[in-house]
Design a protein around this motif. Structure first.
Motif, PDB file in Angstrom:
ATOM      1  N   TRP A  23     -42.321 -32.814 -12.343  1.00  0.00           N
ATOM      2  CA  TRP A  23     -41.817 -34.180 -12.299  1.00  0.00           C
ATOM      3  C   TRP A  23     -42.809 -35.215 -12.835  1.00  0.00           C
ATOM      4  O   TRP A  23     -42.481 -36.395 -12.907  1.00  0.00           O
ATOM      5  CB  TRP A  23     -41.430 -34.545 -10.850  1.00  0.00           C
ATOM      6  CG  TRP A  23     -42.405 -34.067  -9.813  1.00  0.00           C
ATOM      7  CD1 TRP A  23     -42.306 -32.939  -9.069  1.00  0.00           C
ATOM      8  CD2 TRP A  23     -43.624 -34.711  -9.394  1.00  0.00           C
ATOM      9  NE1 TRP A  23     -43.376 -32.829  -8.210  1.00  0.00           N
ATOM     10  CE2 TRP A  23     -44.199 -33.903  -8.388  1.00  0.00           C
ATOM     11  CE3 TRP A  23     -44.281 -35.885  -9.762  1.00  0.00           C
ATOM     12  CZ2 TRP A  23     -45.400 -34.238  -7.747  1.00  0.00           C
ATOM     13  CZ3 TRP A  23     -45.470 -36.209  -9.135  1.00  0.00           C
ATOM     14  CH2 TRP A  23     -46.009 -35.398  -8.150  1.00  0.00           C
ATOM     15  N   GLN A 146     -35.908 -30.242 -12.178  1.00  0.00           N
ATOM     16  CA  GLN A 146     -35.655 -31.615 -11.785  1.00  0.00           C
ATOM     17  C   GLN A 146     -36.745 -32.589 -12.192  1.00  0.00           C
ATOM     18  O   GLN A 146     -37.897 -32.218 -12.321  1.00  0.00           O
ATOM     19  CB  GLN A 146     -35.570 -31.679 -10.263  1.00  0.00           C
ATOM     20  CG  GLN A 146     -34.215 -31.399  -9.717  1.00  0.00           C
ATOM     21  CD  GLN A 146     -34.156 -31.792  -8.261  1.00  0.00           C
ATOM     22  OE1 GLN A 146     -34.328 -30.969  -7.384  1.00  0.00           O
ATOM     23  NE2 GLN A 146     -33.946 -33.068  -8.018  1.00  0.00           N
ATOM     24  N   ASN A 148     -37.145 -35.114 -10.137  1.00  0.00           N
ATOM     25  CA  ASN A 148     -37.566 -35.537  -8.804  1.00  0.00           C
ATOM     26  C   ASN A 148     -37.664 -34.285  -7.934  1.00  0.00           C
ATOM     27  O   ASN A 148     -37.564 -33.178  -8.439  1.00  0.00           O
ATOM     28  CB  ASN A 148     -36.544 -36.523  -8.245  1.00  0.00           C
ATOM     29  CG  ASN A 148     -36.477 -37.774  -9.101  1.00  0.00           C
ATOM     30  OD1 ASN A 148     -37.427 -38.535  -9.151  1.00  0.00           O
ATOM     31  ND2 ASN A 148     -35.372 -37.969  -9.798  1.00  0.00           N
ATOM     32  N   THR A 149     -37.839 -34.491  -6.619  1.00  0.00           N
ATOM     33  CA  THR A 149     -37.867 -33.325  -5.727  1.00  0.00           C
ATOM     34  C   THR A 149     -36.802 -33.532  -4.665  1.00  0.00           C
ATOM     35  O   THR A 149     -36.763 -34.592  -4.031  1.00  0.00           O
ATOM     36  CB  THR A 149     -39.253 -33.202  -5.061  1.00  0.00           C
ATOM     37  OG1 THR A 149     -40.210 -33.012  -6.106  1.00  0.00           O
ATOM     38  CG2 THR A 149     -39.319 -32.024  -4.109  1.00  0.00           C
ATOM     39  N   SER A 150     -35.931 -32.552  -4.489  1.00  0.00           N
ATOM     40  CA  SER A 150     -34.881 -32.690  -3.481  1.00  0.00           C
ATOM     41  C   SER A 150     -35.060 -31.661  -2.382  1.00  0.00           C
ATOM     42  O   SER A 150     -35.419 -30.512  -2.643  1.00  0.00           O
ATOM     43  CB  SER A 150     -33.510 -32.515  -4.120  1.00  0.00           C
ATOM     44  OG  SER A 150     -33.256 -33.590  -4.992  1.00  0.00           O
ATOM     45  N   LYS A 160     -33.334 -36.775  -1.776  1.00  0.00           N
ATOM     46  CA  LYS A 160     -34.007 -36.789  -3.089  1.00  0.00           C
ATOM     47  C   LYS A 160     -35.196 -37.735  -3.009  1.00  0.00           C
ATOM     48  O   LYS A 160     -35.036 -38.931  -2.762  1.00  0.00           O
ATOM     49  CB  LYS A 160     -33.006 -37.239  -4.146  1.00  0.00           C
ATOM     50  CG  LYS A 160     -33.580 -37.459  -5.509  1.00  0.00           C
ATOM     51  CD  LYS A 160     -32.498 -37.227  -6.548  1.00  0.00           C
ATOM     52  CE  LYS A 160     -32.491 -38.306  -7.595  1.00  0.00           C
ATOM     53  NZ  LYS A 160     -31.464 -38.127  -8.606  1.00  0.00           N
ATOM     54  N   ASP A 172     -29.937 -45.090  -8.629  1.00  0.00           N
ATOM     55  CA  ASP A 172     -29.131 -44.023  -8.021  1.00  0.00           C
ATOM     56  C   ASP A 172     -28.542 -44.519  -6.688  1.00  0.00           C
ATOM     57  O   ASP A 172     -27.339 -44.332  -6.418  1.00  0.00           O
ATOM     58  CB  ASP A 172     -30.020 -42.792  -7.794  1.00  0.00           C
ATOM     59  CG  ASP A 172     -29.223 -41.493  -7.816  1.00  0.00           C
ATOM     60  OD1 ASP A 172     -28.022 -41.545  -8.145  1.00  0.00           O
ATOM     61  OD2 ASP A 172     -29.815 -40.450  -7.509  1.00  0.00           O
ATOM     62  N   ALA A 209     -36.529 -42.733  -1.469  1.00  0.00           N
ATOM     63  CA  ALA A 209     -35.752 -41.495  -1.311  1.00  0.00           C
ATOM     64  C   ALA A 209     -34.318 -41.846  -0.948  1.00  0.00           C
ATOM     65  O   ALA A 209     -34.041 -42.926  -0.419  1.00  0.00           O
ATOM     66  CB  ALA A 209     -36.372 -40.635  -0.213  1.00  0.00           C
ATOM     67  N   ASP A 352     -26.779 -38.468  -9.720  1.00  0.00           N
ATOM     68  CA  ASP A 352     -27.981 -38.922 -10.424  1.00  0.00           C
ATOM     69  C   ASP A 352     -27.727 -40.055 -11.424  1.00  0.00           C
ATOM     70  O   ASP A 352     -27.785 -39.845 -12.642  1.00  0.00           O
ATOM     71  CB  ASP A 352     -28.612 -37.711 -11.137  1.00  0.00           C
ATOM     72  CG  ASP A 352     -30.025 -38.015 -11.606  1.00  0.00           C
ATOM     73  OD1 ASP A 352     -30.525 -39.115 -11.308  1.00  0.00           O
ATOM     74  OD2 ASP A 352     -30.623 -37.149 -12.273  1.00  0.00           O
TER      75      ASP A 352
END
Ligand SMILES: Nc1ncnc2c1ncn2[C@@H]1O[C@H](COP(=O)(O)OP(=O)(O)O)[C@@H](O)[C@H]1O
Ligand SMILES: O=P(O)(O)O[C@H]1O[C@H](CO)[C@@H](O[C@H]2O[C@H](CO)[C@@H](O)[C@H](O)[C@H]2O)[C@H](O)[C@H]1O
Length: 472
Positions: A23, A146, A148-150, A160, A172, A209, A352
């Motif tokens: 990311w 990704q 991002n990190t989910s 997310k 988002d 987030a 997203d």
């Protein structure tokens, strides 16, 4: 790079670790300076959880990233892959420091923070009005490719964590809330979010987030499309490699592509209702074309394989500039592709709404023509069709030409179905905007070439291989 005390060794560890993260958006050049902007303890003890904002300076520009830092005196085997390093009394931290997104013991309490709407230093947890939250669920990070990190909590929620932070409310969150208010059926329910207090009074909080409904049992469009392409490639050699023939494959995707086109038009209708529409004069369309040329120059400078197509691409851009009358612009998705849509039991859901990760926040929010999203999805059909071929794999000797024809037939069939579904559901008919659509598609292909060169060099042949066809 310069290292400012007192974070000396933590900063050094993070500067070594950051460039290897999927990311991290600054892979083009070295990190000139890294500073810890805020450090907030979310959970004391051993293990402890800290929220960090990192200010990363590269080539005169500072970007802000966030991370969850875990600290443990003993690191269990399962957390070894997340290890960043060891600290001895630096920044008040002692022990193993690691990416806490991978530690369910540390991420589970985030749900309780959200449920209780707590605040820790500048970090504020918010629950969506009317939402009751379960707090007893363990989180597993997704393995999806990704930006991002989910984290998936049970099969109930997905959190997310936006990695590179932009000022103010993340698009988002903004778009999901706005579409929900319009009663849009094609977005997941928002359950809550995390935000950072603004630096200055009057500024909007920065979204850190987003907690949404987890779409249980859903499959993303990319996986479904690839399965269909595989089926089509595996048909006996006698099957005609034609657009109609692509419908004979067991896993034909065209009906789904058509439904996806219709869902896309409905999302565009609701975005227009939520954010309004504007008539964009020809001069602004020409500015957009200028931006397309600029991106082409930039990408051509670093990816020489693009250069043989530059002339043909420029002609398509210029054709748009010379034709442009007034266009109706509106808020759009901005980075629309098969990985952003999920097929649930009842239909397609769109994810997203952040726009392209490499673009500045103002550009991501800027109104655009809705066919820009259509072009994004059409590119994605090309990607799916060519992915297996372009990445090598198990192509039997002598089969490449047939498979190339099949790839083209699959893409054509699904492009046509998507466009038909889009127009039938009230979107501007792609067939009536040929110049605009081609320019958008090529602009997206150029973007993808840079994206792949930076992030997944082994994927670079995927967008490159479609250029000959697209620019011709
Ligand atoms: N609400 C959801 N339910 C189930 N899976 C989801 C959900 N949101 C995202 N995902 C999964 O995570 C992937 C990445 O999500 P996305 O929002 O596009 O993140 P990013 O901005 O990091 O690319 C999706 O392709 C999908 O597989
Ligand atoms: O989903 P993100 O917002 O992180 O978008 C970025 O990454 C995407 C890849 O994960 C990238 O999409 C490209 O690859 C997809 C297949 O993995 C393909 O379906 C898309 O058509 C293609 O553009 C996207 O461009 C990038 O912004």
């Amino acid at each position: 790079m310069t290292v400012s005390p007192p974070d000396r060794s933590l900063v050094r560890l993070l500067a070594g670790w950051l460039p290897a993260q999927r990311w991290f958006g600054g892979k083009d050049g070295p990190i000139d300076d890294l500073a810890i902007g805020t450090a907030t303890e979310l959970l004391p003890g051993d293990p402890a959880l800290h929220h960090l904002i990192l200010d990363v300076r590269q080539d005169g520009v500072t970007d802000r990233y966030q991370m969850l830092l875990g600290v443990r005196s003993d690191l269990p085997e399962r957390l070894r892959p997340a290890l960043i390093g060891r600290l001895v009394g630096d920044h008040g931290l002692d022990g193993h420091v690691y990416d806490a997104a991978h530690d369910a013991e540390l991420t589970r309490p985030l749900l309780a923070h959200l449920a209780e709407e707590t605040a820790a230093g500048p970090v504020r947890f918010r629950r969506a009005p009317g939402t009751g939250l379960r707090t007893d669920l363990d989180a597993v990070p997704t393995t999806a490719e990704q930006s991002n990190t989910s984290l998936v909590f049970g099969d109930a929620y997905i959190l997310k964590l936006f990695r590179r932070l932009s000022p103010g409310v993340n698009p988002d969150l903004e778009v999901n809330l706005a579409l929900s208010r319009q009663g849009c059926e094609h977005v997941p329910v928002v359950h809550g979010w995390v935000e950072l207090e603004p630096d200055a009074a009057g500024d909007d909080p920065v979204t850190l987030a987003l907690l949404s409904e987890f779409l249980r049992g859903a499959t993303d469009g990319w996986q479904l499309a690839l399965t269909s392409v595989r089926d089509w490639f595996a048909q006996p050699a006698a099957a005609a490699p034609t657009t109609a023939g692509a419908g004979d494959a067991g896993g034909d995707f065209a009906a789904e592509a058509e439904r996806l086109g219709a869902a896309t038009a409905e999302v565009h209708r609701d975005l227009a209702a939520a954010f309004g529409v504007s008539q964009t004069p020809a001069a602004r369309v020409r500015d957009a074309v200028f931006g397309m040329h600029r991106q082409l120059d930039e990408v051509g400078a670093v990816v020489p394989e693009l250069r043989p197509y530059s002339h043909a691409i420029r002609e398509v851009f210029d054709r748009l500039a010379s034709q442009a009358g007034t266009l109706t612009y509106q808020r759009v998705h901005g980075d629309y592709h098969l990985g952003q849509v999920m097929r649930t039991g009842t239909g397609w859901t769109v994810l997203d709404f952040e726009g392209e990760p490499a673009r500045p926040p103002a550009e991501r929010r800027a109104p655009a023509h809705p066919l820009r999203d259509v072009a994004g999805m059409l590119r994605s059909f090309e990607y799916a069709a060519r992915f297996l071929l372009a990445r090598g794999g198990d192509v039997p000797p002598g089969a490449a030409e047939t498979l190339e024809q099949r790839a083209r037939a699959w893409a054509e069939r699904n492009r046509a179905a998507f466009c038909a579904g889009y127009a039938a559901a009230g979107g501007p008919d792609p067939a009536e905007h040929e110049a605009l659509l081609r320019a958008f598609e090529l602009d997206k292909a150029v973007y993808e070439i840079r994206y792949e060169a930076r992030n997944r060099p082994s994927w670079l042949p995927v967008p490159l291989r479609s250029l000959a066809h697209l620019a011709g």
